[in-house]
Each structure stands twice: as C-alpha cells, then as structure tokens.
Design a protein around this motif. Structure first.
Motif: not given
Length: 192
Positions: A108-113, A115-117, A151-155, A160-165
């Motif tokens: 995310m920081k250095y390739h600017r992807m 979170l989902e990518q 790009s990702v949220k907890m659902v 309990g709460p999980i990342p949508e992926v």
C-alpha cells in the motif's frame, strides 16, 4: 489445503518475500539472494548468517496486538533495502497473518496499491495468507491514512465483524451442533 505451502517462500515482488519460519533455511536464503529478514515472532530466533541483517519484532498473532505501530518502520526498511539492491524476507510462525499484514502494508505504501489489491496480490502468491481481524482493522485505518480512502470494510457475520474479503469463505464454512438446544458454532474459523 496444500500444507506444503506452509514451508515455501513466496515471492511478493522482485525484492520482497513472505514465508513461515519453517522455510527460513540457510540454503533458501542464499538461493533467493535475501539480504535482510524481518522476523515477526515471539519465540523463534533469528538466522545467524554472514551478510544477513535480521530484525526481530516480538509480537503475537492476536487481534489485540498493535502491529500497526510497525507498518511504516517495516515498509520503510523493505523499501530502503530495495533501493540499495537488497532483498527482504518477512516471516512469522506460519506465514499467514503477521508477515502477510506487513507485506500488505508495504504494498500500500510503496506500490500505492489499495488494501484490497495488496491483499489479493499477496493471496495469489501465497494462498494461505489470512490476517486476523484485528490486523484487518489496523490495515483499514492505515489505508485511510496513507491513501485517503478505503477499499475494504468490516462487515457483520455469524462470527462477528470480518473483512468483506472473507465473506465468501464464511459462507462456505461448516457448522456443527454443540448442544441439544440447536446452538451452532463454526468449525475452526481461519482468522482466530
């Protein structure tokens, strides 16, 4: 599940590798040209080799563990090593949660992807990648801070709460009866 995957080193980029502690062997380090290791375990000592720099971050794989305080430090180190022509291996015990989280933060920081990518990029190269839900929350906050969006949220889920992926995995999980009153619980949720 292919358990051999746990002992393999996955190449995330041309200079970044991800593995379990079991894969950290002298011959493999040399074969991959790895010059630096980031060890994210409590109990596994660093490999002691000439010309190999090791950093150990003592942290547990638990949702409450504050891994995010190391995101910038580790991402900056991986980038610095790359700029000097080196290669970094990031590992934890299984190469599933802690080490994957650091690799995702770096992408995310250095390739600017997004979170989902970054997650799917790592997952494609190491299919056992599965950060725990606490680390997901920290990655979501980090993405918002460095990229200004999420790009990702907890659902909500039955666990309990999980990342949508993780939603598809949850739909495919097997339940078993735990009492005579028809209460059910998941069989080994993968994110602990």
């Amino acid at each position: 599940m292919d358990f051999a995957m746990f002992s393999q080193i996955a190449q995330i980029t041309d200079h970044l590798f991800l593995s379990s502690a079991a894969a950290v062997k002298t011959d493999r380090i040399r074969n991959y040209g790895i010059t630096h290791v980031i060890n994210l375990t409590l109990e596994i000592p660093n490999l002691n080799l000439p010309n190999l720099e090791c950093i150990q971050i003592h942290i547990e794989d638990a949702p409450h563990a504050r891994l995010s305080v190391y995101f910038d430090r580790c991402a900056d180190k991986i980038n610095d090593v790359h700029m000097r022509g080196g290669r970094t291996l990031v590992h934890c015990v299984a190469g599933v949660s802690r080490s994957a989280t650091i690799c995702i933060a770096y992408l995310m920081k250095y390739h600017r992807m997004s979170l989902e990518q970054a997650y799917y990029h790592c997952k494609k190269r190491r299919p056992v990648v599965h950060p725990n839900c606490g680390f997901w929350r920290q990655l979501i906050d980090y993405e918002r801070r460095i990229l200004g969006r999420n790009s990702v949220k907890m659902v909500s889920s039955s666990f309990g709460p999980i990342p949508e992926v993780y939603q598809e995995e949850v739909r495919n999980m097997v339940y078993f009866q735990t009492s005579r009153r028809n209460h059910y619980r998941p069989a080994l949720p993968p994110w602990r």
